[in-house]
Design an enzyme around this catalytic site. Sequence first.
Site: not given
Ligand code: ADP
Ligand code: MG
Length: 388
Positions: A125, A128, A131, A175, A227
């Site tokens: 989140g 970076l 996801s 991404d 967005y």
């Molecule tokens: P970003 O891609 O900018 O970090 P997003 O909101 O697109 O933010 O994605 C974040 C989401 O990805 C988290 O809320 C979670 O659901 C998932 N996520 C990220 N890293 C992990 C992890 N290590 N284990 C499980 N889920 C993860």
């Molecule tokens: Mg993302």
Amino acid sequence: MSEAVAETVAARFSELYGAEPHGVWAAPGRVNLIGEHTDYNDGFVMPFALPHTAVAAVSRREDGVLRLHSADVRDGVSELRLDDLTPESDKNWTAYPAGAVWALREAGHAVTGADIHLASTVPSGAGLSSSAALEVVVALALNDLFSLGLRGWQLARLCQRAENVYVGAPVGIMDQTASACCEAGHALFLDTRDLSQKQIPFDLAAEGMRLLVVDTQVKHSHSEGEYGKRRAGCEKGAALLGVNALRDIAYDDLDAALARLGDDEEVRRLVRHVVTEDERVERVVSLLESGDDTRAIGPILVEGHTSLRDDFRISCPELDLVVDTALASGALGARMTGGGFGGSAIVLAEETDVDAITKAVTEAFAAAGFTTPRVFEAVPSAGARRVR
Ligand code: ADP
Ligand code: MG
């Protein structure tokens, strides 16, 4: 990512599933050097991969079952049937890896099941792309285990589809492509229209510089709605100007295009950002390719931030404070990166100024009553790969 990390993730897989994994894969998060909010306008972007990665230990299954586990969330193992995977049915973290499996199968690839254990060092989140790292690491593992023969850009397309359709998040293609295709020591110049790409050498350390990522640790609640509004506004601009995408407005024709938009100030601002941002990416690419002093990209980063703040209007007090404080403390350039309304900023600085800038930003945040930011150095790192 070290051998030891791959070993740890494999060992945990064995505990969870009772057998050694068939392999271990890694896919990085990314920062975008320049080219913000251009990827859904068919424009140019220039991300590079972070040393932070999502790591997946994976074994193939033949019985239509998908089991998922993450070291970073409290849940136990989730067990799903491939035939039951349905877009937008899962509001949990499991939607990202399951979405990657769904997208592969939807495209006709014979994936018959998998056991997956994930662990990630990509901050979640923070803008970076944690996801995309999750999606890409799973897609790459299955590509190898099921001998699908897909290239990096193809995996990226499928992962974007996973996020757009299965997760339900309207993200562009940057991404996933960055995570799948970046190379160590390079930034990736990507044309999001046809996905043609070029690796641009980007070795700041060799020139005595550093690139810092400052994660503000804030995410403003209205970010998703805003967005969507920016995307819709860009589409409106393209329609009013009679082009497929804003990418089709040449920089030299910008004034004429703005004149044609009349007094629709909101759309004029969005169009101006996208068209000038594409031109900034091209300028950064020519500078880096010319072999001239890389310091010259600093002012272009600042121009990009100003455009995102004043024209695209997606910055926030925390991001502006990073940029203003870093520049006042001697940074060569700085800008917000990612979707906006929080997340991270990048700072280009002389190696010798890094400590002073970090201190100044941290103190400025404390004085403003903001959450302490996380500051780390970003070295352009490798894209997705098998590690074991
Ligand atoms: P970003 O891609 O900018 O970090 P997003 O909101 O697109 O933010 O994605 C974040 C989401 O990805 C988290 O809320 C979670 O659901 C998932 N996520 C990220 N890293 C992990 C992890 N290590 N284990 C499980 N889920 C993860
Ligand atoms: Mg993302």
